[in-house]
Design a protein around this motif. Structure first.
Motif, PDB file in Angstrom:
ATOM      1  N   PHE A   6       0.828  -1.203   0.000  1.00 14.47           N
ATOM      2  CA  PHE A   6       0.000   0.000   0.000  1.00 14.47           C
ATOM      3  C   PHE A   6       0.864   1.256   0.000  1.00 14.47           C
ATOM      4  O   PHE A   6       0.632   2.179  -0.788  1.00 14.47           O
ATOM      5  CB  PHE A   6      -0.946   0.012   1.207  1.00 14.47           C
ATOM      6  CG  PHE A   6      -1.695   1.306   1.332  1.00 14.47           C
ATOM      7  CD1 PHE A   6      -2.768   1.583   0.495  1.00 14.47           C
ATOM      8  CD2 PHE A   6      -1.294   2.248   2.265  1.00 14.47           C
ATOM      9  CE1 PHE A   6      -3.444   2.791   0.600  1.00 14.47           C
ATOM     10  CE2 PHE A   6      -1.965   3.454   2.370  1.00 14.47           C
ATOM     11  CZ  PHE A   6      -3.042   3.728   1.543  1.00 14.47           C
ATOM     12  N   ALA A   7       1.864   1.301   0.865  1.00 15.19           N
ATOM     13  CA  ALA A   7       2.728   2.488   0.955  1.00 15.19           C
ATOM     14  C   ALA A   7       3.444   2.734  -0.371  1.00 15.19           C
ATOM     15  O   ALA A   7       3.512   3.866  -0.854  1.00 15.19           O
ATOM     16  CB  ALA A   7       3.737   2.311   2.091  1.00 15.19           C
ATOM     17  N   GLN A   8       3.969   1.682  -0.975  1.00  9.42           N
ATOM     18  CA  GLN A   8       4.668   1.844  -2.247  1.00  9.42           C
ATOM     19  C   GLN A   8       3.724   2.353  -3.341  1.00  9.42           C
ATOM     20  O   GLN A   8       4.083   3.233  -4.117  1.00  9.42           O
ATOM     21  CB  GLN A   8       5.300   0.530  -2.687  1.00  9.42           C
ATOM     22  CG  GLN A   8       6.048   0.671  -3.998  1.00  9.42           C
ATOM     23  CD  GLN A   8       6.855  -0.558  -4.339  1.00  9.42           C
ATOM     24  OE1 GLN A   8       6.992  -1.478  -3.535  1.00  9.42           O
ATOM     25  NE2 GLN A   8       7.402  -0.575  -5.527  1.00  9.42           N
ATOM     26  N   GLN A   9       2.513   1.822  -3.388  1.00  3.64           N
ATOM     27  CA  GLN A   9       1.553   2.272  -4.404  1.00  3.64           C
ATOM     28  C   GLN A   9       1.188   3.734  -4.200  1.00  3.64           C
ATOM     29  O   GLN A   9       1.071   4.493  -5.164  1.00  3.64           O
ATOM     30  CB  GLN A   9       0.299   1.399  -4.379  1.00  3.64           C
ATOM     31  CG  GLN A   9      -0.671   1.714  -5.507  1.00  3.64           C
ATOM     32  CD  GLN A   9      -0.078   1.452  -6.874  1.00  3.64           C
ATOM     33  OE1 GLN A   9       0.420   0.377  -7.145  1.00  3.64           O
ATOM     34  NE2 GLN A   9      -0.121   2.443  -7.742  1.00  3.64           N
ATOM     35  N   MET A  10       1.027   4.157  -2.952  1.00  8.09           N
ATOM     36  CA  MET A  10       0.688   5.546  -2.683  1.00  8.09           C
ATOM     37  C   MET A  10       1.834   6.481  -3.078  1.00  8.09           C
ATOM     38  O   MET A  10       1.603   7.554  -3.620  1.00  8.09           O
ATOM     39  CB  MET A  10       0.330   5.746  -1.207  1.00  8.09           C
ATOM     40  CG  MET A  10      -1.026   5.172  -0.830  1.00  8.09           C
ATOM     41  SD  MET A  10      -2.406   5.837  -1.804  1.00  8.09           S
ATOM     42  CE  MET A  10      -2.560   4.644  -3.129  1.00  8.09           C
ATOM     43  N   VAL A  11       3.065   6.069  -2.800  1.00  7.28           N
ATOM     44  CA  VAL A  11       4.217   6.892  -3.193  1.00  7.28           C
ATOM     45  C   VAL A  11       4.280   6.994  -4.710  1.00  7.28           C
ATOM     46  O   VAL A  11       4.456   8.079  -5.271  1.00  7.28           O
ATOM     47  CB  VAL A  11       5.528   6.315  -2.611  1.00  7.28           C
ATOM     48  CG1 VAL A  11       6.745   6.957  -3.253  1.00  7.28           C
ATOM     49  CG2 VAL A  11       5.549   6.515  -1.099  1.00  7.28           C
ATOM     50  N   TYR A  12       4.099   5.871  -5.391  1.00  5.44           N
ATOM     51  CA  TYR A  12       4.127   5.888  -6.853  1.00  5.44           C
ATOM     52  C   TYR A  12       3.019   6.788  -7.403  1.00  5.44           C
ATOM     53  O   TYR A  12       3.261   7.637  -8.262  1.00  5.44           O
ATOM     54  CB  TYR A  12       3.980   4.465  -7.409  1.00  5.44           C
ATOM     55  CG  TYR A  12       3.991   4.427  -8.913  1.00  5.44           C
ATOM     56  CD1 TYR A  12       5.190   4.472  -9.614  1.00  5.44           C
ATOM     57  CD2 TYR A  12       2.813   4.382  -9.634  1.00  5.44           C
ATOM     58  CE1 TYR A  12       5.211   4.453 -10.997  1.00  5.44           C
ATOM     59  CE2 TYR A  12       2.821   4.372 -11.014  1.00  5.44           C
ATOM     60  CZ  TYR A  12       4.021   4.413 -11.694  1.00  5.44           C
ATOM     61  OH  TYR A  12       4.028   4.409 -13.055  1.00  5.44           O
ATOM     62  N   ASP A  13       1.795   6.610  -6.907  1.00  6.13           N
ATOM     63  CA  ASP A  13       0.674   7.425  -7.379  1.00  6.13           C
ATOM     64  C   ASP A  13       0.938   8.912  -7.155  1.00  6.13           C
ATOM     65  O   ASP A  13       0.646   9.739  -8.012  1.00  6.13           O
ATOM     66  CB  ASP A  13      -0.626   7.032  -6.684  1.00  6.13           C
ATOM     67  CG  ASP A  13      -1.159   5.673  -7.117  1.00  6.13           C
ATOM     68  OD1 ASP A  13      -0.673   5.121  -8.133  1.00  6.13           O
ATOM     69  OD2 ASP A  13      -2.053   5.159  -6.422  1.00  6.13           O
ATOM     70  N   ALA A  14       1.465   9.249  -5.989  1.00  6.26           N
ATOM     71  CA  ALA A  14       1.716  10.651  -5.675  1.00  6.26           C
ATOM     72  C   ALA A  14       2.792  11.241  -6.573  1.00  6.26           C
ATOM     73  O   ALA A  14       2.655  12.360  -7.064  1.00  6.26           O
ATOM     74  CB  ALA A  14       2.114  10.794  -4.201  1.00  6.26           C
ATOM     75  N   LEU A  15       3.874  10.511  -6.804  1.00 11.94           N
ATOM     76  CA  LEU A  15       4.965  11.032  -7.623  1.00 11.94           C
ATOM     77  C   LEU A  15       4.634  11.037  -9.108  1.00 11.94           C
ATOM     78  O   LEU A  15       5.035  11.940  -9.840  1.00 11.94           O
ATOM     79  CB  LEU A  15       6.238  10.212  -7.397  1.00 11.94           C
ATOM     80  CG  LEU A  15       6.878  10.315  -6.036  1.00 11.94           C
ATOM     81  CD1 LEU A  15       8.078   9.374  -5.950  1.00 11.94           C
ATOM     82  CD2 LEU A  15       7.290  11.747  -5.722  1.00 11.94           C
ATOM     83  N   PHE A  16       3.915  10.015  -9.551  1.00 10.62           N
ATOM     84  CA  PHE A  16       3.668   9.869 -10.987  1.00 10.62           C
ATOM     85  C   PHE A  16       2.650  10.877 -11.480  1.00 10.62           C
ATOM     86  O   PHE A  16       2.879  11.587 -12.427  1.00 10.62           O
ATOM     87  CB  PHE A  16       3.227   8.447 -11.311  1.00 10.62           C
ATOM     88  CG  PHE A  16       3.114   8.190 -12.783  1.00 10.62           C
ATOM     89  CD1 PHE A  16       4.233   8.192 -13.585  1.00 10.62           C
ATOM     90  CD2 PHE A  16       1.883   7.967 -13.358  1.00 10.62           C
ATOM     91  CE1 PHE A  16       4.142   7.962 -14.943  1.00 10.62           C
ATOM     92  CE2 PHE A  16       1.775   7.731 -14.720  1.00 10.62           C
ATOM     93  CZ  PHE A  16       2.905   7.740 -15.513  1.00 10.62           C
TER      94      PHE A  16
END
Length: 162
Positions: A6-16
């Motif tokens: 979950f944390a990795q997906q949120m970081v990716y979504d936020a940065l992308f």
């Protein structure tokens, strides 16, 4: 889904990008399906580099046109469960790679990542990012003498909603 996933997906979504239609409601990032008159659309410019979870194959010598790029790197987590709450602190490393002379581009991208992630709060898919805090950064010259490497770490405090 694990806390780390979950944390990795949120970081990716936020940065992308902000493609998935999230809004800010009462200071918290939520699905647009939860939107009401009290919510405001949240938008940030995506960081000015490609963001990878796994860097695709790059030809021998890694030509300059493949730079700069950002990689969501290693993570580690520690549980902080209580009697009525499941949670974890997830440390995520962000790697910034540049081939521009000097450190200007690397540090600019590090600033963009900081601006997006520091103090990010997310509510999505039954999880809640209580906070995302910047821990440290470092800008390094790679042994090849040409590549610059920015390393950043953020601590996400993630709670599973009951």
């Amino acid at each position: 889904m694990s806390f780390e996933t979950f944390a990795q997906q949120m970081v990716y979504d936020a940065l992308f990008s902000n493609e998935e239609g999230f809004v800010i409601q009462n200071g918290v990032w939520v699905d647009s399906g939860a939107w009401d008159d009290g919510a405001t659309w949240w938008s940030w410019g995506q960081v000015s580099a490609v963001v990878y979870d796994d860097v695709p194959y790059m030809p021998e010598g890694m030509p300059r046109e493949y730079f700069p790029y950002i990689v969501i790197g290693d993570d580690s987590s520690n549980a902080w469960d209580t009697d009525d709450t499941l949670g974890a602190e997830v440390d995520i490393t962000i790697d910034i790679w540049s081939r521009q002379a000097g450190f200007k581009e690397t540090k600019r991208l590090m600033g963009e990542v900081y601006d997006v992630l520091n103090r990010l709060k997310v509510v999505k898919d039954g999880y809640n990012v209580v906070d995302c805090l910047y821990q440290f950064s470092e800008a390094l010259r790679d042994p090849d003498g040409e590549t610059r490497h920015g390393v950043m770490r953020f601590k996400l405090t993630v709670q599973k909603e009951n």
